[in-house]
Design a protein around this motif. Structure first.
Motif, short mmCIF file in Angstrom:
data_model
loop_
_atom_site.label_atom_id
_atom_site.label_comp_id
_atom_site.label_asym_id
_atom_site.label_seq_id
_atom_site.Cartn_x
_atom_site.Cartn_y
_atom_site.Cartn_z
N LEU A 253 0.83 -1.21 0.00
CA LEU A 253 0.00 0.00 0.00
C LEU A 253 0.87 1.26 0.00
O LEU A 253 0.58 2.23 -0.70
CB LEU A 253 -0.94 0.00 1.22
N GLU A 254 1.97 1.22 0.76
CA GLU A 254 2.86 2.39 0.81
C GLU A 254 3.52 2.62 -0.54
O GLU A 254 3.70 3.77 -0.96
CB GLU A 254 3.92 2.20 1.91
N ALA A 255 3.88 1.54 -1.24
CA ALA A 255 4.50 1.69 -2.56
C ALA A 255 3.51 2.35 -3.53
O ALA A 255 3.87 3.22 -4.32
CB ALA A 255 4.96 0.33 -3.09
N ILE A 256 2.26 1.95 -3.46
CA ILE A 256 1.24 2.52 -4.34
C ILE A 256 1.07 4.01 -4.03
O ILE A 256 1.06 4.85 -4.93
CB ILE A 256 -0.09 1.75 -4.18
N GLU A 257 1.02 4.33 -2.73
CA GLU A 257 0.87 5.73 -2.36
C GLU A 257 2.08 6.55 -2.77
O GLU A 257 1.95 7.67 -3.25
CB GLU A 257 0.66 5.86 -0.84
#
Ligand code: HH2
Length: 264
Positions: A253-257
Motif C-alpha cells: 500500500l505504501e509503494a502505491i501511495e
C-alpha cells in the motif's frame, strides 16, 4: 506490533509459546518478518476469562521479557493490567505498557508507568473480560469510545504520564457487537483525529469470524482487510499475530501511495 501470548488459553494461540525458548524463537521470527515491536501477554482477555494471580502472570512473562529485551533490537511491550507485573517487566527491559483497562484496574499502575517513563497504550473496554460481551449497548459507539479515550488520556496526564508517551486503542472486540466493531473499523480516522498515536487490534477476532463465517485459523484474509482499512485511516500501529503478511500488505500500500506522491 507482533503478538506473543505466553498463556495456556489465549483465543487463537494459547499454549503455543509457554516455553520461554519457543517464545523467544517466535519473537525473533516476527522481528525478521518486519515487526517494529513485540507485545508480550501472560493473561488471556478473551471474552468470559477470569484472570490469573500476579504470581502466575509473572511466572509466565518474566523469563520471556528478559530474553526478548536481551536479544531483540525492537522494543518490547507488556500486555498487563497489574502494576506489579508492569514494574517487573520495565525492570527487565520492557519499555511500553499495553493496559487493556486504560489504567483503571490497578490504582498503582499510573505511578509505576510514570516512574518508568514508559509509553502507555490506553485501550477502551466496556466492563471486564468476564462480563464485556453481555449485550453491550451504545448510543453512538464511535463517539462514546472517543470520549472515553480522551478522558483516559487526561486522567493519565494528571497522574504524571506525559502526553507524548500516550497511545490510544478503541479496543476491538472488548464489549462490542459485530456491528459496533465494524463501525469502529469504518471510523478509525476519528481516533487518529484525537492527536495521539492509534493502535488497533483486529487480528483473528470473532467479528471477522462472524462476517466471513470463518473459524480462527481461517481469519487471515479478514484480518488483512482490517489492516488495510487501518492503514487507509492513518492508524499508527496494528497489533497482529501474522506479522509477515501484514507487513507485506502495508509495504504494498505504501509503494502505491509513494508512486502517486512521486508523480506529484
Ligand atoms: N486485544 C487482545 C489483547 N490485548 N491490546 C490492545 N491494545 N488492543 C487489542 O485489541 C488487544 C489487546 C486480545 O487478543 P489476543 O491477545 O490475541 O488474545 P487473548 O486476550 O485471548 O490472549
Amino acid at each position: 506490533m507482533g503478538i506473543l501470548n505466553v498463556t495456556p488459553d489465549s483465543f487463537s494461540d494459547g499454549g503455543h509459546y509457554a516455553d520461554p525458548e519457543a517464545a523467544l524463537m517466535r519473537a525473533i521470527r516476527m522481528e525478521a518478518e518486519g515487526a517494529d515491536l513485540i507485545d508480550v501477554g501472560g493473561e488471556s482477555t478473551r471474552p468470559g476469562s477470569a484472570g490469573v494471580p500476579a504470581a502466575e502472570e509473572l511466572r509466565r512473562v518474566m523469563p520471556v521479557i528478559e530474553r526478548l529485551a536481551r536479544t531483540l533490537r525492537i522494543p518490547v511491550s507488556v500486555d498487563t493490567a497489574k502494576a506489579e507485573v508492569a514494574e517487573r517487566a520495565f525492570e527487565a527491559g520492557a519499555s511500553i505498557l499495553n493496559d487493556v483497562t486504560a489504567l483503571r484496574h490497578d490504582p498503582r499502575m499510573a505511578g509505576v508507568a510514570a516512574r518508568a517513563k514508559a509509553a502507555v497504550i490506553l485501550m477502551h473496554m466496556r466492563g471486564t473480560p468476564r462480563t464485556m460481551q453481555r449485550a453491550p449497548r451504545y448510543r453512538d459507539v464511535v463517539e462514546e469510545v472517543a470520549g472515553f479515550l480522551q478522558e483516559a488520556a487526561l486522567r493519565a496526564q494528571v497522574q504524571g504520564i506525559a502526553r507524548n508517551r500516550l497511545l490510544i486503542d478503541p479496543g476491538l472486540g472488548f464489549g462490542k457487537t459485530v456491528t459496533h466493531n465494524l463501525e469502529l473499523m469504518r471510523s478509525l480516522d476519528r481516533f487518529v483525529a484525537l492527536g495521539m498515536p492509534v493502535v488497533a487490534g483486529p487480528s483473528r477476532k470473532s467479528f471477522i469470524g462472524k462476517v466471513l463465517e470463518a473459524d480462527v485459523p481461517d481469519r487471515l484474509v479478514g484480518t488483512l482487510a482490517c489492516v488495510a482499512q487501518a492503514q487507509r485511516c492513518g492508524v499508527h500501529i496494528v497489533r497482529v499475530h501474522d506479522v509477515g503478511p501484514a507487513v507485506q500488505l502495508i509495504h504494498m500500500l505504501e509503494a502505491i501511495e509513494a508512486s502517486h506522491a512521486a508523480r506529484g
